[in-house]
Design a protein around this motif. Structure first.
Motif, PDB file in Angstrom:
ATOM      1  N   LYS A 102       4.868 -12.318  10.764  1.00 42.62           N
ATOM      2  CA  LYS A 102       5.322 -12.433   9.373  1.00 42.62           C
ATOM      3  C   LYS A 102       4.533 -11.492   8.468  1.00 42.62           C
ATOM      4  CE  LYS A 102       6.113 -15.828   5.708  1.00 42.62           C
ATOM      5  NZ  LYS A 102       5.972 -17.231   5.274  1.00 42.62           N
ATOM      6  N   ASP A 103       3.218 -11.424   8.673  1.00 42.82           N
ATOM      7  CA  ASP A 103       2.397 -10.514   7.874  1.00 42.82           C
ATOM      8  C   ASP A 103       2.734  -9.053   8.174  1.00 42.82           C
ATOM      9  OD1 ASP A 103       1.121 -12.628   6.650  1.00 42.82           O
ATOM     10  OD2 ASP A 103      -0.643 -12.575   7.945  1.00 42.82           O
ATOM     11  N   ASN A 116       5.625  -7.973   9.201  1.00 42.31           N
ATOM     12  CA  ASN A 116       6.959  -7.707   8.659  1.00 42.31           C
ATOM     13  C   ASN A 116       6.897  -7.257   7.205  1.00 42.31           C
ATOM     14  OD1 ASN A 116       8.501  -8.140  10.939  1.00 42.31           O
ATOM     15  ND2 ASN A 116       8.849 -10.299  10.516  1.00 42.31           N
ATOM     16  N   THR A 117       5.952  -7.805   6.456  1.00 40.83           N
ATOM     17  CA  THR A 117       5.773  -7.367   5.068  1.00 40.83           C
ATOM     18  C   THR A 117       5.358  -5.894   5.023  1.00 40.83           C
ATOM     19  OG1 THR A 117       5.144  -9.605   4.396  1.00 40.83           O
ATOM     20  CG2 THR A 117       4.506  -7.807   2.939  1.00 40.83           C
ATOM     21  N   ARG A 123      14.562 -12.136  10.452  1.00 43.51           N
ATOM     22  CA  ARG A 123      13.432 -13.011  10.115  1.00 43.51           C
ATOM     23  C   ARG A 123      13.822 -14.481  10.144  1.00 43.51           C
ATOM     24  NH1 ARG A 123       9.760  -9.967   5.479  1.00 43.51           N
ATOM     25  NH2 ARG A 123       8.239 -11.548   6.122  1.00 43.51           N
ATOM     26  N   GLU A 134      10.785 -15.977  12.296  1.00 36.58           N
ATOM     27  CA  GLU A 134       9.662 -16.610  11.612  1.00 36.58           C
ATOM     28  C   GLU A 134       9.834 -18.125  11.615  1.00 36.58           C
ATOM     29  OE1 GLU A 134       9.179 -14.624   7.867  1.00 36.58           O
ATOM     30  OE2 GLU A 134       8.896 -12.671   8.825  1.00 36.58           O
ATOM     31  N   LEU A 171       7.367 -21.566   7.207  1.00 41.69           N
ATOM     32  CA  LEU A 171       8.170 -21.055   8.303  1.00 41.69           C
ATOM     33  C   LEU A 171       9.407 -21.928   8.436  1.00 41.69           C
ATOM     34  CD1 LEU A 171       5.339 -20.504  10.961  1.00 41.69           C
ATOM     35  CD2 LEU A 171       6.435 -18.734   9.575  1.00 41.69           C
TER      36      LEU A 171
END
Length: 355
Positions: A121-122, A124-125, A186, A190, A221
């Motif tokens: 997730k981090d 993906n940013t 996502r 996620e 999530l």
């Protein structure tokens, strides 16, 4: 996995993305583990499964916990993974009074899979930000050089004249589509992992689904209908997505390498690689690296498909293979995006002006 790329200072700066390296560091992984354990305790308290005061004390104990990493490393060859020793140390740190308030309803794979998802997730940013920046850089190139003329080539032979913007839009279009795909992917990627020992969420009695849903919500999530311990299509789909990104960046790198050839001279960079033996050369180093990174991710992809074969309710074999491959692909993708930004941002001229 490759010490030449990760430890050797003669070469590692070429391939390692520092932001992704930090996300997969020991320190950040520990924070993900502790965050998950705190969430388990907090949700158990919210569902009245443990006393509020005990839950608060347990959460404080988790926050202050610092594991003995030497013991954890030694345990890997016994347990096959770090979590059993991690939990043993954590419960000892918390003490007999609080140990039953920690790691409720979870198994090792729950905490490790969720930590991986939090890391993804981090990352993906980072991927989203860099894709947006790349699209902006390509727009700038279009505004500056889009009307210039270059040779359209088919099968690497001159075909008809085209404008530089015709090739730039070919570079940009897939990148825009990846931003849209990332939003969609996502939703499946996620997701928290909450399954318990055999993935059926048998703890707490009659509250397993509620417990899993609340854990996911607390971690920001999504939840899933069933634990995905041995259903790894979400990660394999994501690996394919990463390879698509680096493939498109590699195509840009290959085009720029060819455009920079002496005699073609359709692109000029503010930078250029020198030769130790031939002073006249200005090598297209960064465009070449983009093609190498694309090739690297492409050859990792079959491994992720092999890693889908998780036997029965838990796999050690396939799961371990996944650990070796996916973080490397994430690093490669982020590094390729960074190098593409430097490469495209370093173009000082593209094409030939109309006469």
């Amino acid at each position: 996995m490759n010490p030449y790329l990760t430890k050797n200072k003669f070469i590692k700066g070429f391939f390692l993305d520092q932001a992704v390296t930090d996300i997969f560091s020991t320190e950040t992984t520990l924070e993900y583990y502790k965050k998950y354990e705190i969430t388990l305790t907090e949700v158990a308290e919210n569902l009245s499964l443990i006393d509020t005061d005990l839950a608060l004390e347990a959460c404080t104990a988790i926050k202050t916990f610092q594991p003995d990493m030497n013991k954890i490393e030694a345990s890997l060859f016994v347990d096959g993974l770090a979590i059993p020793e991690f939990v043993r140390q954590l419960k000892k740190h918390a003490g007999d009074k609080l140990k039953d308030c920690i790691h409720l309803g979870a198994t090792s794979q729950d905490i490790m899979d969720t930590a991986l998802v939090l890391a993804i997730k981090d990352v993906n940013t980072i991927i989203e930000d860099r894709l947006n920046s790349l699209c902006s850089v390509l727009d700038t190139l279009t505004n500056s050089f889009g009307e210039n003329i270059i040779d359209g080539r088919t099968r690497m032979q001159k075909a008809l004249l085209i404008q530089a913007k015709d090739r730039i839009i070919t570079w940009k279009t897939p990148l825009v589509s990846y931003l849209d795909r990332l939003v969609e992917i996502r939703t499946r990627l996620e997701v928290a992992q909450v399954g318990g020992p055999v993935g059926i969420r048998q703890f707490p009695p009659n509250l397993g689904e509620k417990f899993a849903s609340e854990v996911a919500k607390s971690l920001d999530l999504s939840s899933t209908q069933k634990a995905w311990h041995t259903m790894r299509s979400n990660l394999t789909e994501y690996a394919n997505f990463l390879s698509l990104i680096t493939g498109s960046l590699g195509k840009i790198g290959l085009d720029l390498s060819l455009m920079s050839q002496q005699g073609v001279d359709e692109v000029t960079f503010m930078f250029g690689g020198s030769s130790s033996a031939m002073a006249h050369k200005k090598n297209p180093v960064l465009p070449e690296v983009l093609t190498s990174l694309a090739d690297f991710n492409a050859v990792q992809l079959p491994g992720m498909h092999s890693a889908m074969l998780h036997e029965q309710e838990r796999s050690g074999r396939a799961w371990t293979l996944e650990w070796m491959i996916l973080p490397s692909m994430l690093n490669t993708t982020a590094r390729a995006l960074s190098i593409a930004l430097t490469t495209l941002g370093g173009i000082s001229h593209l094409g030939k002006e109309k006469h």
